[in-house]
Write an enzyme that holds these catalytic residues in place. Structure first.
Site, PDB file in Angstrom:
ATOM      1  N   SER A   1       0.677  -1.313   0.041  1.00  0.00           N
ATOM      2  CA  SER A   1       0.135  -0.095  -0.024  1.00  0.00           C
ATOM      3  C   SER A   1       0.891   1.153  -0.114  1.00  0.00           C
ATOM      4  O   SER A   1       0.355   2.363  -0.434  1.00  0.00           O
ATOM      5  CB  SER A   1      -0.882  -0.163   1.248  1.00  0.00           C
ATOM      6  OG  SER A   1       0.005   0.099   2.362  1.00  0.00           O
ATOM      7  N   CYS A   2       2.021   1.284   0.344  1.00  0.00           N
ATOM      8  CA  CYS A   2       2.939   2.393   0.342  1.00  0.00           C
ATOM      9  C   CYS A   2       3.465   2.743  -0.953  1.00  0.00           C
ATOM     10  O   CYS A   2       3.710   3.878  -1.276  1.00  0.00           O
ATOM     11  CB  CYS A   2       4.177   2.058   1.479  1.00  0.00           C
ATOM     12  SG  CYS A   2       5.421   1.186   0.352  1.00  0.00           S
ATOM     13  N   GLY A   3       3.368   2.074  -2.170  1.00  0.00           N
ATOM     14  CA  GLY A   3       3.787   2.429  -3.393  1.00  0.00           C
ATOM     15  C   GLY A   3       4.983   2.482  -3.433  1.00  0.00           C
ATOM     16  O   GLY A   3       5.508   2.822  -4.814  1.00  0.00           O
TER      17      GLY A   3
END
Length: 259
Positions: free
Chosen positions: A110-112
């Site tokens: 989710s942090c990319g």
């Protein structure tokens, strides 16, 4: 039971004095949301399972898979054991972007950043902003003071972030919440794109710190000003300067940092 993003749990409540008892309270839901784009497994986010259509639109925009909402043909939600599967279908013209991006991802995060294969992909050049905010520091302070009243999930659980679309005078036009600050901003941007909303000289206000990923999401959404309740990181400041994004951080009722 799911009640708009939260469930009820029972706890042992222990006071500093040593007294103990039971307490029932709302807890924010955090669950896996798997995103599949044009039939390809793309990412797994840990998110609050509300406003998932908005999340899908905002996510594919932040990933630079689409340039506008019209390139998203469909978002289908499927409940799965332990989470939700979002199947996003883009126009055929965007399939090459999807396959190229998937090729550079070695895992999902989710942090990319954690799933990106190399630094070139992690820190791709940003466009220069073409919008301008008319908001004054006092308008930003007004929005920050009012934000809590627009966070029902945070009020119930004390465990979620918020992203707000604010007018130039500080009036809060729209808010999205999630356990993840990235997800909350994706939901807001997705809701704006789906609803045809523009910044109109306003700004985005986030309840979190100003990290580089949030700066990039703001720039890619052509947001004219980004305000956050907590401080910025060095990379966030550098990336914002690169794109010409004004920042207002550590926003309080009487002061803030401008860069």
């Amino acid at each position: 039971m799911d009640k708009g993003g939260h469930a009820t749990r029972r706890f042992d409540r222990v006071a500093a004095s040593g007294d103990a008892g039971e307490q029932e309270r709302a807890v924010a839901i955090e669950a896996p949301v798997a995103i599949e784009v044009n039939g390809l497994g793309y990412a797994v986010l840990m998110a609050t399972p509300t406003d998932l259509d908005d999340l899908a639109y905002g996510f594919v925009s932040a990933e630079r898979l689409v340039d506008d909402a019209g390139e998203v043909i469909d978002v289908a939600m499927h409940e799965a054991p332990g989470g939700t599967l979002l199947r996003v279908t883009l126009t055929p013209e965007r399939h090459d972007r999807v396959t190229d991006r998937v090729r550079h991802r070695v895992s999902e995060s989710s942090c990319g950043l954690c799933g990106i294969e190399n630094l070139e992909q992690a820190l791709r050049p940003l466009p220069v902003l073409t919008t301008r905010s008319d908001a004054t520091p006092s308008a930003v302070a007004v929005a920050a003071e009012a934000l809590r009243d627009h966070q029902p999930l945070a009020q119930a659980t004390g465990a979620t972030h918020a992203a707000a679309l604010c007018a130039a005078d500080g009036h809060i036009r729209m808010v999205r919440e999630d356990v993840g600050r990235h997800n909350a901003f994706d939901k807001l941007i997705g809701a704006m794109r789906r609803g045809g909303h523009d910044w109109d000289g306003g700004f985005a206000l986030l309840s979190s710190r100003c990290s580089f990923e949030l700066v990039e999401k703001a720039v890619l959404a052509n947001c004219p000003l980004l305000a956050t309740l907590s401080a910025a990181t060095t990379l966030a400041l550098d990336r914002a300067a690169e794109a010409g994004l004004p920042l207002r951080t550590l926003v309080r009722g009487d002061a803030m940092l401008a860069s």
